[in-house]
Design a protein around this motif. Structure first.
Motif, mmCIF file in Angstrom:
data_model
loop_
_atom_site.group_PDB
_atom_site.id
_atom_site.type_symbol
_atom_site.label_atom_id
_atom_site.label_comp_id
_atom_site.label_asym_id
_atom_site.label_seq_id
_atom_site.Cartn_x
_atom_site.Cartn_y
_atom_site.Cartn_z
ATOM 1 N N PRO A 50 -17.692 -45.123 6.306
ATOM 2 C CA PRO A 50 -18.172 -44.600 7.630
ATOM 3 C C PRO A 50 -19.548 -44.932 7.544
ATOM 4 N N LEU A 51 -20.398 -44.877 6.568
ATOM 5 C CA LEU A 51 -21.917 -45.294 6.472
ATOM 6 C C LEU A 51 -21.994 -46.593 7.128
ATOM 7 N N LEU A 52 -21.204 -47.602 6.700
ATOM 8 C CA LEU A 52 -21.199 -49.049 7.191
ATOM 9 C C LEU A 52 -20.955 -48.955 8.641
ATOM 10 N N LEU A 53 -19.867 -48.341 9.178
ATOM 11 C CA LEU A 53 -19.490 -48.468 10.596
ATOM 12 C C LEU A 53 -20.773 -47.769 11.443
ATOM 13 N N ALA A 54 -21.031 -46.656 11.099
ATOM 14 C CA ALA A 54 -22.184 -46.038 11.634
ATOM 15 C C ALA A 54 -23.276 -46.549 11.742
ATOM 16 N N PHE B 257 -22.990 -59.084 16.753
ATOM 17 C CA PHE B 257 -23.520 -58.488 15.654
ATOM 18 C C PHE B 257 -22.874 -57.576 14.879
ATOM 19 N N SER B 258 -22.505 -56.489 15.590
ATOM 20 C CA SER B 258 -21.695 -55.349 15.124
ATOM 21 C C SER B 258 -20.396 -55.777 14.122
ATOM 22 N N LEU B 259 -19.815 -56.731 14.976
ATOM 23 C CA LEU B 259 -18.286 -57.099 14.497
ATOM 24 C C LEU B 259 -18.508 -57.964 13.262
ATOM 25 N N ILE C 54 -19.967 -55.852 10.252
ATOM 26 C CA ILE C 54 -18.934 -54.676 9.853
ATOM 27 C C ILE C 54 -17.783 -55.658 9.013
ATOM 28 N N SER C 55 -17.485 -56.646 9.532
ATOM 29 C CA SER C 55 -16.514 -57.456 8.666
ATOM 30 C C SER C 55 -16.852 -58.002 7.424
ATOM 31 N N VAL C 56 -18.158 -58.583 7.552
ATOM 32 C CA VAL C 56 -18.641 -58.891 6.136
ATOM 33 C C VAL C 56 -18.811 -57.703 5.327
ATOM 34 N N GLY C 57 -19.213 -56.581 5.746
ATOM 35 C CA GLY C 57 -19.337 -55.284 5.047
ATOM 36 C C GLY C 57 -17.824 -54.936 4.318
#
Length: 226
Positions: free
Chosen positions: A166-170, A205-207, A210-213
């Motif tokens: 959830p921290l990564l997504l937020a 950028f978000s996608l 988030i994918s890399v994370g």
């Protein structure tokens, strides 16, 4: 007297805007740089350990072990910068019930994309405010664990993934929206076509991050299982 108070209020509002934008920009740069460094796990445990040791200035020590306390210092610094960003942003949040009701009514009447982005940024900001201190404590209090095996153990054996996902997504959603809004706020992009392209770039950028994370988190699993 009233005019002076208004002038002082405007001056402080301007200072808070600058502080919010500057601290947000620095945190975004750190966040994306941090994620790129962590993603070294995708190249293997040795690559991750190499990055971790060099973050601890291993190249300055004869034994190559570095100074783990550097990680603690970084965690404290990021925490302090996050507090500055949070405090400078709080005055913009609808903290009162009347303000929240007014915002909800506004969103129902006026379907404005940038206002909705602001709401998303506020919501993700609250999530970050709750979860980030825990993450910084885990890292800062045990810097020697930073590395392929130590991080994998923390993420999968100690179940820190419950915090990190959830921290990564937020964080990634918040950072991308924040970068977009800073560019718009300070007049770096005024053309409507350019603004629309910037909105798409924000989503990309978000996608991507988030994918890399998520891939990086998954890549730690074999090191925990081993």
């Amino acid at each position: 007297m009233t005019a002076k108070l208004l002038t002082d209020a405007k001056r402080w509002s301007a200072r808070l805007d600058v502080g919010q934008s500057l601290s947000g920009a620095l945190l975004t740069i750190f966040l994306w740089t941090h994620l790129i460094l962590v993603s070294s796990i995708l190249l293997g445990g040795d690559a991750m350990d190499f990055v971790a040791r060099n973050m601890e200035l291993a190249f300055l020590t004869e034994n190559g072990h570095g100074y783990p306390w550097v990680v603690t210092v970084i965690a404290i610094g990021i925490g302090a910068l996050a507090v500055i960003h949070m405090l400078s942003a709080l005055y913009r949040l609808p903290l009162q019930v009347k303000q929240r009701l007014a915002l909800r009514n506004h969103l129902q009447v006026v379907q404005h994309g940038d206002t909705k982005l602001w709401v998303w940024q506020a919501v993700t900001g609250v999530v970050i405010m709750v979860l980030l201190p825990v993450h910084l404590w885990l890292i800062g209090s045990d810097p020697i664990s930073v590395g392929a095996v130590g991080s994998a153990t923390r993420i999968w054996i100690d179940h820190a993934w419950v915090l990190y996902i959830p921290l990564l997504l937020a964080a990634e959603i918040h950072a991308a929206i924040g970068a977009y809004r800073v560019v718009i706020k300070w007049g770096l992009v005024k053309n409507l076509d350019q603004r629309e392209k910037l909105r798409r770039l924000k989503t990309i950028f978000s996608l991507v991050f988030i994918s890399v994370g998520m891939l990086s988190l998954a890549a730690f699993w074999p090191h925990a299982a081993g």
